[in-house]
Design an enzyme around this catalytic site. Structure first.
Site, PDB file in Angstrom:
ATOM      1  N   GLU A   1      16.324   9.230  -6.776  1.00 46.55           N
ATOM      2  CA  GLU A   1      15.749   7.906  -7.017  1.00 46.55           C
ATOM      3  C   GLU A   1      16.828   6.833  -7.110  1.00 46.55           C
ATOM      4  O   GLU A   1      16.644   5.720  -6.626  1.00 46.55           O
ATOM      5  CB  GLU A   1      14.893   7.916  -8.284  1.00 46.55           C
ATOM      6  CG  GLU A   1      13.605   8.716  -8.161  1.00 46.55           C
ATOM      7  CD  GLU A   1      12.677   8.191  -7.070  1.00 46.55           C
ATOM      8  OE1 GLU A   1      12.822   7.021  -6.669  1.00 46.55           O
ATOM      9  OE2 GLU A   1      11.821   8.954  -6.614  1.00 46.55           O
TER      10      GLU A   1
ATOM     11  N   TYR B   1      11.334   0.641 -12.319  1.00 45.93           N
ATOM     12  CA  TYR B   1      10.894   1.520 -11.234  1.00 45.93           C
ATOM     13  C   TYR B   1      11.384   2.954 -11.440  1.00 45.93           C
ATOM     14  O   TYR B   1      10.594   3.906 -11.419  1.00 45.93           O
ATOM     15  CB  TYR B   1      11.371   1.015  -9.854  1.00 45.93           C
ATOM     16  CG  TYR B   1      11.263   2.133  -8.853  1.00 45.93           C
ATOM     17  CD1 TYR B   1      10.023   2.482  -8.333  1.00 45.93           C
ATOM     18  CD2 TYR B   1      12.364   2.916  -8.512  1.00 45.93           C
ATOM     19  CE1 TYR B   1       9.882   3.569  -7.482  1.00 45.93           C
ATOM     20  CE2 TYR B   1      12.239   4.003  -7.661  1.00 45.93           C
ATOM     21  CZ  TYR B   1      10.992   4.319  -7.155  1.00 45.93           C
ATOM     22  OH  TYR B   1      10.860   5.399  -6.336  1.00 45.93           O
TER      23      TYR B   1
ATOM     24  N   ASP C   1       7.446   0.229  -6.347  1.00 41.17           N
ATOM     25  CA  ASP C   1       8.620  -0.151  -5.561  1.00 41.17           C
ATOM     26  C   ASP C   1       8.154  -1.082  -4.432  1.00 41.17           C
ATOM     27  O   ASP C   1       7.018  -1.542  -4.421  1.00 41.17           O
ATOM     28  CB  ASP C   1       9.290   1.103  -4.997  1.00 41.17           C
ATOM     29  CG  ASP C   1       8.443   1.743  -3.916  1.00 41.17           C
ATOM     30  OD1 ASP C   1       7.215   1.543  -3.925  1.00 41.17           O
ATOM     31  OD2 ASP C   1       9.002   2.433  -3.047  1.00 41.17           O
TER      32      ASP C   1
ATOM     33  N   CYS D   1       1.504   2.442   6.204  1.00 34.76           N
ATOM     34  CA  CYS D   1       1.432   1.025   5.816  1.00 34.76           C
ATOM     35  C   CYS D   1       2.831   0.428   5.888  1.00 34.76           C
ATOM     36  O   CYS D   1       3.353  -0.127   4.926  1.00 34.76           O
ATOM     37  CB  CYS D   1       0.825   0.898   4.412  1.00 34.76           C
ATOM     38  SG  CYS D   1       0.207  -0.745   4.012  1.00 34.76           S
TER      39      CYS D   1
ATOM     40  N   CYS E   1      -4.815   5.340   8.485  1.00 39.25           N
ATOM     41  CA  CYS E   1      -4.742   5.126   7.029  1.00 39.25           C
ATOM     42  C   CYS E   1      -5.942   5.742   6.313  1.00 39.25           C
ATOM     43  O   CYS E   1      -7.096   5.453   6.664  1.00 39.25           O
ATOM     44  CB  CYS E   1      -4.671   3.631   6.726  1.00 39.25           C
ATOM     45  SG  CYS E   1      -4.626   3.292   4.949  1.00 39.25           S
TER      46      CYS E   1
ATOM     47  N   CYS F   1      -9.454  -1.593   2.470  1.00 42.52           N
ATOM     48  CA  CYS F   1      -8.357  -2.551   2.630  1.00 42.52           C
ATOM     49  C   CYS F   1      -8.840  -3.939   3.018  1.00 42.52           C
ATOM     50  O   CYS F   1      -9.340  -4.157   4.127  1.00 42.52           O
ATOM     51  CB  CYS F   1      -7.369  -2.033   3.679  1.00 42.52           C
ATOM     52  SG  CYS F   1      -5.902  -3.074   3.844  1.00 42.52           S
TER      53      CYS F   1
END
Length: 373
Positions: A65, A148, A166, A218, A228, A234
């Site tokens: 990370e 985050y 994020d 995306c 998707c 959406c």
DNA sequence: AAGTCGTGGCC
DNA sequence: TGGCCAAGACT
């Protein structure tokens, strides 16, 4: 869609129930998509392996990370493999010398991350018995773990239902809810929207599913809406221009700076210096260099700022883009006399072993040595 | 709270 | 080719 799209008046309880049902469906659809489409990444324990009892190693989750902060997966991956091969546990990393870790990080950028990485490893090894805290708050208190990363490690390594937000998640939320407010002002709203989707089932997979969706479907450009799993929910897609989200405010243009880098050789060696511990490229090895300022350096000025008395010859220049300015580095080279060095702390390093330099100086050294490496 | 802080790939 | 941008944190 949004709550406001419900035209008929409804009791509040009914609205909440309907909305909760939508979220439940969306969560299930995305997790099912993740089970079938999760990327195979070296720091990741795939859903099937988790089912077989495998658990994520907090050290590897944390290391990945930190490396992935503002950094692409292809760029970070070889660094992750080298770090984990050389330092298999947080204790191994904590015991390493600063310069070794900084050199291993060279080329990855944002070098404060490497300084904080070591500080964090030593805090975990020294104050936590080598065990990472297993709560978001506990993790957030460690160096280099912001909102985050603390949430990501809490969710992925410890199964905490944290809101992991994020750049990918911001983009997904902006499209899913057609958020017209531009970044960065929209960050709190996007985070609030993401929080509304977090459930108690499979928190680590949820976080990674959302980020994988952002990275592979995306995407910033040319989103693959036909693939998707949550396209039906959406609002950005419904509006016809999902790729235009998230909106962004125009950025200020980058200024240009000029500096001189000095390539002083002594046989097969090159003179390097250790930069001060804070600020740009802090703590990293570097070529000796002048200040970086708005105006070019005249030959006289460049000589006056040189780290040694020597027969300096101009050997061209290189340009390098940083996040917030562009740098032109004029290159001077000389074969040095050991007693001509007027600046202290010079580290003579083999020409063929310049891998510990940040990219800007590696580029300058290669250009200035003109194939002599 | 707005600036600072790297790099490489992409179109 | 040059601007954009990627799993942000720190001050």
């Amino acid at each position: 869609m949004s709550l406001g799209d419900c035209a008929a008046p409804m009791a509040l309880e009914v609205m909440i129930a309907v909305w909760g049902g939508v979220n439940t469906a969306l969560r299930a659809q995305l997790l099912a998509w993740y089970d079938a489409n999760a990327r195979d990444l070296p720091w990741r324990v795939r859903p099937a392996a988790q089912a077989a009892g495998a658990k994520a190693d907090p050290y590897r989750v944390w290391l990945s990370e930190v490396m992935l902060q503002q950094t692409t997966v292809p760029h970070a991956t070889p660094y992750f493999l080298r770090f984990t091969a050389r330092w298999p546990t947080v204790g191994d990393l904590a015991a390493e010398a600063d310069g070794e870790v900084m050199a291993a990080w060279a080329g990855l950028g944002y070098y404060a991350r490497a300084r904080n990485l070591l500080a964090c490893a030593r805090a975990v090894a020294g104050e936590h018995g080598g065990i990472f805290p297993d709560t978001e708050d506990g993790l957030r208190a460690l160096p280099g773990l912001g909102p985050y990363t603390a949430a990501a490690v809490a969710a992925i390594a410890f199964g905490r239902p944290a809101n992991v937000v994020d750049g990918n998640v911001e983009r997904v939320m902006a499209r899913l809810f057609a958020v017209d407010q531009p970044l960065p002002d929209a960050k709190p709203e996007l985070k609030r929207l993401a929080a509304g989707l977090v459930g108690n089932e499979r928190p680590g997979d949820w976080a990674q599913a959302l980020m994988d969706l952002g990275a592979t479907v995306c995407r910033p450009k040319q989103p693959q809406c036909d693939r998707c799993p949550v396209a039906a929910h959406c609002a950005g897609l419904a509006g016809g221009e999902p790729e235009t989200y998230p909106r962004r405010t125009a950025k200020a243009e980058r200024p240009h700076r000029h500096g001189v880098a000095y390539i002083l050789t002594r046989g097969s060696e090159v003179a390097l210096v250790r930069r001060p511990p804070k600020g740009l490229l802090g703590g990293m090895l570097a070529l000796p260099s002048s200040d970086w300022r708005a105006a070019r350096w005249s030959e006289t000025e460049a000589m006056a700022a040189a780290p040694a008395m020597a027969d300096w010859r101009s050997v061209g220049e290189v340009e390098h883009g940083f996040t917030h300015f562009t740098l032109t580095l004029q290159l001077l080279r000389a074969e040095g006399e050991a007693d001509g060095v007027t600046q202290g702390g010079v580290i003579w390093s083999p020409r063929r072993d310049l891998d510990g330099l940040p990219s800007v100086f590696l580029k300058a050294a290669k250009a200035g040595l003109n194939g002599l490496l």
